[in-house]
Write an enzyme that holds these catalytic residues in place. Structure first.
Site, PDB file in Angstrom:
ATOM      1  N   GLN A  75     -38.274-105.942  -5.091  1.00 38.77           N
ATOM      2  CA  GLN A  75     -39.298-106.102  -4.094  1.00 38.77           C
ATOM      3  C   GLN A  75     -39.186-107.682  -3.346  1.00 38.77           C
ATOM      4  OE1 GLN A  75     -42.841-106.657  -6.240  1.00 38.77           O
ATOM      5  NE2 GLN A  75     -44.231-106.327  -4.563  1.00 38.77           N
ATOM      6  N   GLY A  76     -38.889-107.310  -2.017  1.00 44.59           N
ATOM      7  CA  GLY A  76     -38.698-108.611  -1.143  1.00 44.59           C
ATOM      8  C   GLY A  76     -39.982-108.792  -0.190  1.00 44.59           C
ATOM      9  N   SER A  87     -42.480-112.136  -1.186  1.00 40.12           N
ATOM     10  CA  SER A  87     -42.963-113.680  -1.155  1.00 40.12           C
ATOM     11  C   SER A  87     -41.794-114.328  -0.607  1.00 40.12           C
ATOM     12  CB  SER A  87     -42.787-113.947  -2.583  1.00 40.12           C
ATOM     13  OG  SER A  87     -43.909-113.335  -3.409  1.00 40.12           O
ATOM     14  N   SER A  96     -37.579-110.651  -8.291  1.00 40.41           N
ATOM     15  CA  SER A  96     -36.974-110.223  -9.559  1.00 40.41           C
ATOM     16  C   SER A  96     -35.952-109.611  -9.453  1.00 40.41           C
ATOM     17  CB  SER A  96     -38.301-109.514 -10.326  1.00 40.41           C
ATOM     18  OG  SER A  96     -39.238-110.551 -10.251  1.00 40.41           O
ATOM     19  N   GLU A 131     -49.152-101.993  -8.394  1.00 41.23           N
ATOM     20  CA  GLU A 131     -48.350-102.910  -9.134  1.00 41.23           C
ATOM     21  C   GLU A 131     -49.460-103.456 -10.341  1.00 41.23           C
ATOM     22  OE1 GLU A 131     -47.173-106.642  -7.438  1.00 41.23           O
ATOM     23  OE2 GLU A 131     -45.574-107.126  -8.723  1.00 41.23           O
TER      24      GLU A 131
END
Ligand SMILES: Cc1cc2nc3c(=O)[nH]c(=O)nc-3n(C[C@H](O)[C@H](O)[C@H](O)COP(=O)(O)OP(=O)(O)OC[C@H]3O[C@@H](n4cnc5c(N)ncnc54)[C@H](O)[C@@H]3O)c2cc1C
Length: 412
Positions: free
Chosen positions: A148-149, A151, A183, A266
Site C-alpha cells: 500500500q503506497g 504514506s 509494509s 483497513e
C-alpha cells in the site's frame, strides 16, 4: 451507541449478511470447521518449542507464501469476496469468527492480506472489468502480493497532503516522488499507489490511484530497520517510473474515493480485538509457570484482573459491532473505537508481561520474522506499532470526538 453515520465509499458487499447471531447453529458449525482446519493445518509444533521457526527474512517470506497458498486452496482467502470474483461470499459474522479462531491459535497472518482485505474489495468497487479479471484471481492465490503506497514523509495522518507526482506524458503516466512505511514492499509484486495528478485543485481532489509493478524501471526500495530488528517496511522511491493508462484505478483525480474505501476496510480488517484474549491468556499462563501467588497479590493482581475483563470486553464489543454492521451494511465510527481500545490494551498487556514475568527479556527470542513461538519482547514492540498503523490513536480520538460525540471540529 451503534447507530452512527456511515463512512462514504465502503463496499457494501463486504457487509451483506442475513445472519447476525454468533451463536446460531450456522455460526457454530462454521466455527467448528474453521477450528478443525487450523488444528489439522497449522505447521508442526506451532506455538511450542518444537516448532522450527523461519531462520531469516527470505525463509519467512517463503513460509508465508506457502501458508497463503494453503489458505487459498482451502477456500479461506478472500472469505468476504463475492463468489462471482472467486471469494467465499462469507457473511460478516463468519469473517469475524474466522479472525477469532485465527487469533485464538495465533495462526500466521496472510502475506497477501493487503490484497485480500483491502485492494481486492477496493478493485471490486472501483476497478475496470479488465483490472478485476487480471488482478483478483492472483490476489486470492497469493501469486501476487500487494503493498500500500499511501504514506509519505510529509503525509501520514494528513494523507491528502501527499506529494508524489504522476504526470501524463505522451499517453502514459510518469511518476516521481517517495513513499514511506510501505509494509512488505520488498516482498510485494504490485503497489496500490496514490499520486498527485493536479497541483492546483484542493488537496484531496487532485489525487489519482494507480497500480504499479514493483519491478518497474526507476522504482527502488530501501528497507527500514526497526528497533526489534524487523525490516518489514520500506521507503520506496520513484524516479521517472512509467505506467500505462490501464494502470489507473477509477477516473483521473478520483483517487480519494479509492483511498477512503481502502482505509475504511483497513480499520476493520486490522482489528485486534480477539487477539487480546489470547494475549491475556498467555500472560496468565506464563505467570502461573512462575510464582502465581505473589503475581496476583496487590496492585499487579488488580491490573491483571482488569486486563482479563478488558480483553473479554474487547472481544464482545467487536462481536456486537460486527453484528450491528451486518444489519446496517455500513462501517461506522465503531471501527475507530475498537481500533483505539484494543491497540492501547495490547500495549498495557504486553507492558505487564515485560515487567512481571521473571527473566522474560532474556529468555524469549526476539526473532523479527514471524515464527510459531511466543516472544513477549516481540509482542511488546509490535504493540508499539499498533497505535500508529492504520491511523494513530490521536486521529481515532478526533474521529470519535467529532462523529460520535459531536464535539466541535478541530481547526488547523
Ligand atoms: C506498522 C505500520 C505499518 C504501516 N504500513 C503502511 C503501509 O503499508 N502503507 C502506508 O502507506 N503507510 C503505512 N504505515 C504508515 C501509517 O499509516 C502512518 O504512520 C500513520 O498514518 C501516521 O502518519 P505519520 O507516521 O506520518 O505521523 P504524523 O501524521 O506525522 O503524526 C505525528 C504525530 O502527530 C499526531 N497528529 C497528527 N495529526 C494530528 C491531528 N490532526 N490531531 C491530533 N494529533 C495529530 C499523530 O497522532 C502522531 O502522534 C504504517 C505504519 C505502521 C506503524
Amino acid at each position: 451507541m451503534f447507530s452512527v453515520q456511515a463512512e462514504a465509499g465502503t463496499p457494501s458487499h463486504m457487509f451483506e449478511t442475513s445472519d447476525t447471531d454468533f451463536e446460531s447453529a450456522t455460526s457454530r458449525s462454521f466455527r467448528g470447521s474453521v477450528r478443525e482446519w487450523f488444528a489439522v493445518n497449522l505447521p508442526a509444533g506451532w506455538m511450542t518449542a518444537a516448532h522450527q521457526s523461519p531462520t531469516d527474512e527470505a525463509a519467512e517470506i517463503e513460509f508465508l507464501r506457502n501458508w497463503q497458498s494453503r489458505l487459498h486452496q482451502a477456500g479461506w482467502a478472500g472469505l468476504a469476496w463475492p463468489k462471482d470474483y472467486g471469494g467465499r461470499g462469507a457473511s460478516l459474522i463468519e469473517q469475524a469468527i474466522f479472525i477469532e479462531e485465527r487469533d485464538r491459535c495465533k495462526a500466521p497472518i496472510e502475506i497477501a492480506i493487503i490484497g485480500t482485505q483491502m485492494v481486492g474489495p477496493m478493485l471490486i468497487k472501483h476497478g475496470s472489468e479488465a483490472q478485476k479479471t487480471r488482478y483478483l484471481p492472483r490476489i486470492l492465490s497469493g501469486e501476487e502480493v500487494w503493498c500500500q503506497g499511501f504514506s509519505e514523509p510529509n503525509a501520514g495522518s494528513d494523507l491528502a497532503a501527499l506529494n508524489t507526482r504522476a504526470k501524463e506524458v505522451d499517453g502514459v503516466w510518469q511518476i516521481n516522488g517517495q513513499k514511506v512505511w510501505t509494509s512488505r514492499a520488498h516482498a510485494a509484486d504490485l503497489m496500490l499507489l496514490l499520486a498527485r495528478t493536479d497541483t492546483e485543485a484542493q488537496p484531496h481532489r487532485g489525487i489519482t490511484a494507480f497500480i504499479v509493478p514493483m519491478n518497474s524501471n526507476g522504482l527502488s526500495i530501501r528497507q527500514l530497520k526497526q528497533a526489534n530488528g524487523s525490516r518489514e517496511f520500506s521507503e520506496v522511491f520513484f524516479d521517472n517510473v512509467i505506467v500505462p493508462q490501464e494502470a489507473m484505478i477509477g477516473a483521473t483525480h478520483a483517487g480519494w474515493k479509492v483511498a477512503i474505501t481502502t482505509l475504511s476496510v483497513e480499520r476493520v480488517a486490522t482489528s485486534r480485538a480477539f487477539e487480546m484474549r489470547r494475549l491475556v491468556c498467555d500472560l496468565v499462563r506464563n505467570l502461573r509457570e512462575h510464582d502465581w501467588d505473589s503475581a496476583i497479590d496487590g496492585a499487579l493482581g488488580d491490573e491483571i484482573l482488569k486486563q482479563i475483563f478488558e480483553a473479554h470486553a474487547a472481544g464482545l464489543t467487536f462481536q456486537r459491532y460486527i453484528a450491528e454492521m451486518a444489519n446496517s451494511n455500513t462501517v461506522g465510527v465503531e471501527s475507530s473505537i475498537t481500533k483505539l481500545f484494543t491497540s492501547e490494551l495490547g500495549q498495557r498487556i504486553t507492558s505487564t508481561a515485560m515487567s512481571s514475568i521473571p527473566g522474560v527479556a532474556l529468555k524469549h527470542r526476539v526473532a523479527p520474522w514471524q515464527g510459531g513461538e511466543l516472544s513477549w519482547p516481540l509482542e511488546f514492540t509490535n504493540g508499539l506499532k499498533n497505535t500508529i498503523a492504520a491511523g494513530t490513536s490521536q486521529i481515532q480520538r478526533n474521529i470519535i470526538a467529532e462523529r460520535l460525540l459531536q464535539l466541535p471540529r478541530q481547526r488547523a
